[in-house]
Structures are given as structure tokens and as C-alpha cells.
Design a protein around this motif. Structure first.
Motif, short mmCIF file in Angstrom:
data_model
loop_
_atom_site.label_atom_id
_atom_site.label_comp_id
_atom_site.label_asym_id
_atom_site.label_seq_id
_atom_site.Cartn_x
_atom_site.Cartn_y
_atom_site.Cartn_z
N SER A 10 12.99 18.82 18.42
CA SER A 10 13.69 17.53 18.35
C SER A 10 13.96 17.12 16.91
CB SER A 10 12.87 16.45 19.06
OG SER A 10 11.66 16.22 18.36
N VAL A 11 13.08 17.50 15.99
CA VAL A 11 13.29 17.18 14.57
C VAL A 11 14.46 17.96 14.01
CG1 VAL A 11 12.25 17.38 12.28
CG2 VAL A 11 10.90 16.48 14.17
N SER B 93 15.44 10.08 12.05
CA SER B 93 16.23 11.24 12.46
C SER B 93 17.20 11.71 11.40
CB SER B 93 17.01 10.88 13.75
OG SER B 93 17.80 9.72 13.53
N THR B 94 17.59 10.82 10.48
CA THR B 94 18.53 11.19 9.41
C THR B 94 17.82 11.54 8.10
OG1 THR B 94 18.75 8.86 8.76
CG2 THR B 94 20.30 9.71 10.41
N LYS C 212 8.91 9.97 21.37
CA LYS C 212 8.11 9.20 20.42
C LYS C 212 6.84 8.68 21.09
CE LYS C 212 12.48 7.64 18.47
NZ LYS C 212 13.36 6.47 18.26
N ILE D 286 10.40 11.89 13.82
CA ILE D 286 11.26 11.56 14.96
C ILE D 286 11.97 10.23 14.74
CG2 ILE D 286 11.27 11.06 17.43
CD1 ILE D 286 8.92 12.99 17.72
#
Length: 278
Positions: free
Chosen positions: A12-13, A77-78, A161, A74
Motif C-alpha cells: 500500500s505504501v 501517501s504523498t 490504517k 500510510i
């Protein structure tokens, strides 16, 4: 729970690549291969209660730190595109925490499954040791079956999360219960205390006069021998380095393993796992 979830967290990362998950797995395996013999020696030298405390504190603290760092990755995300340095530092922190966690887990496995179970079964028929090993393995496999279901429910019906935060919170709360349970077993079975006392007595230095004399003579001979080698410091330094590497615990443990009958079956099983790369 952490072993099952870490792959999902890393994917997910960095959704475009499996690189982070692969690096994490490689670091965990390399940590066990390099530091496993050292952990075994420490477990053999330290008292049971001290090993128990170090194991639970380092394992749970590392999982808490890893859970917090994963939550940070998480939530941001940016971060990979805005602050790549911070992103790399959080990834490194997660990998180091996971490596420490798997090493401390190894210490607990050695203490309980290889030491306590054997001590408890001493003086009883061999069937008791077999039964206890099967029960411990059954508990282990049951947890490995139920944890993915529980984690999957949290990820599917809540969020990724929430799964990471649940892991960190669960670890924080259960460490006290784990310590109380293990300490109750240690105090409730006198054979463990007797075995711990024998280990402590065995590790004490010998105060025999003859041994002291022979030790001093050996020390003097070593000093004179070192003095003779002072003229060849460069070759002596290389020799010492080679001896240090060859006599290191990680090399010695592999030597012992290579002399066992399970070398070929173990190697075949390890090579079988490489098929997942296809």
C-alpha cells in the motif's frame, strides 16, 4: 499478525512495486541467519527471567515502533514524492524494527520451545516431550490460521490504517499479559528454577588453584608469543582477522549445521521456496 500484515502495508505504501516487501523479507531472513547463533549463545548464558524480559520488551517495542512508522507512511501517501528523505528514513526504521522483532522472537522460541519444554519433560516418559511439542506447535499453527482472518476483517471492513493501529495497540496491551503468563509458568514449575540455577553455577568462573596457575602460565606464554609476533604486525593483523571471522558464532553455527543429517532435506526445502519467484 505483523508478519501477515507487513506485506500489505508495504504494497500500500508503494503500490507500483513489490520492492519494499521483498527488501523487508530479505532483511528479516538475513538478520536471523547472521545473528541467530549470537542470540542462541545469549539465551544459553543469561538467566531465564532476564531472557524473558529482554525478549518481550524488545519484541513488542519493535512492533510498536514499526506499527507507528507504517501508520505514518500510510497517512502520508504523498511523502514519497514530496519528501523522499523522510520516506526512506521511515522505511529504514520499519525494516530495522522488523529485524529486531524477528530476532527477539527467535530468542523466545529458543527459550520456550527448545529449553523450557525439555526441562519440564525431564524425568518423565519420552511421550510427554512429544505431546508437549505437538501442543505448542498446534497453538502456533492455530494462531497463524486465525490471525489472517482477523486482520483481513479489520482491513476489509475498517481500513488498512486501522489494522496498523490495532497492531500497535494490541502489542502494547498484551505484553503485560504475556509476561505475567510466562512468569507464572516459571514460578509454578520448580524444575525451571533448578535448571536456571544449574546454568548459573555452570557459568561461574572456576577458582581451583591449579587451574589458576595453568591459566597464568598460558597468559604469560601468550604475552611472550605476542611479543615475538610484534615484528610481523601486518601478517599478524590479517591472521587475527581471518581467525576472528572463521571462529565467529555465525560461521561456527553453519559449520555445526553442515555436519547434521538434515542438511540436504533442509537445503531442498529452502530451494523449494525459490519457486515463488517464478
Amino acid at each position: 499478525m505483523w508478519e501477515f500484515s507487513v506485506g500489505l502495508y508495504m504494497i500500500s505504501v508503494w503500490p507500483d512495486s513489490l520492492l519494499l516487501a521483498a527488501i523487508y523479507g530479505a532483511i528479516e531472513s538475513a538478520s536471523v541467519a547472521l545473528f541467530g547463533p549470537i542470540v542462541g549463545q545469549l539465551v544459553d548464558r543469561l538467566p531465564y527471567v532476564k531472557v524473558l524480559r529482554i525478549w518481550l520488551v524488545t519484541q513488542n517495542l519493535s512492533f510498536i515502533v514499526a506499527g507507528v512508522s507504517v501508520v505514518a507512511l500510510i497517512l502520508s501517501s504523498t511523502l514519497k514524492s514530496t519528501n523522499f528523505t523522510a520516506f526512506i528514513l521511515l522505511v529504514i526504521l520499519t525494516n530495522i524494527s522488523g529485524a529486531v522483532g524477528v530476532i527477539s522472537t527467535l530468542a523466545g522460541t529458543i527459550l520456550v520451545e527448545r529449553e523450557w519444554v525439555v526441562v519440564i519433560s525431564e524425568g518423565h516418559p519420552p511421550e510427554l516431550l512429544t505431546k508437549m511439542n505437538s501442543i505448542v506447535r498446534r497453538i502456533d499453527l492455530t494462531c497463524k490460521l486465525l490471525v489472517p482472518v482477523l486482520t483481513g476483517f479489520i482491513i476489509s471492513f475498517v481500513s488498512l490504517k486501522a489494522s496498523a493501529m490495532t497492531l500497535a495497540l494490541w502489542t502494547t496491551l498484551t505484553v503485560w499479559v504475556e509476561y505475567w503468563l510466562f512468569l507464572s509458568v516459571y514460578k509454578g514449575i520448580p524444575a525451571l528454577g533448578d535448571s536456571n540455577q544449574r546454568r548459573f553455577t555452570r557459568s561461574l568462573p572456576i577458582s581451583d588453584p591449579e587451574v589458576s596457575v595453568s591459566t597464568s602460565q598460558e597468559r604469560e606464554s601468550l604475552i611472550s608469543h605476542d611479543g615475538d609476533k610484534a615484528t610481523a604486525t601486518q601478517s599478524g593483523w590479517r591472521r587475527k582477522t581471518i581467525c576472528w571471522v572463521t571462529n565467529g558464532p555465525f560461521v561456527g553455527a553453519w559449520r555445526v549445521y553442515l555436519r547434521q543429517e538434515v542438511v540436504l532435506p533442509g537445503s531442498a526445502l529452502a530451494l523449494l521456496f525459490f519457486t515463488v519467484l517464478r
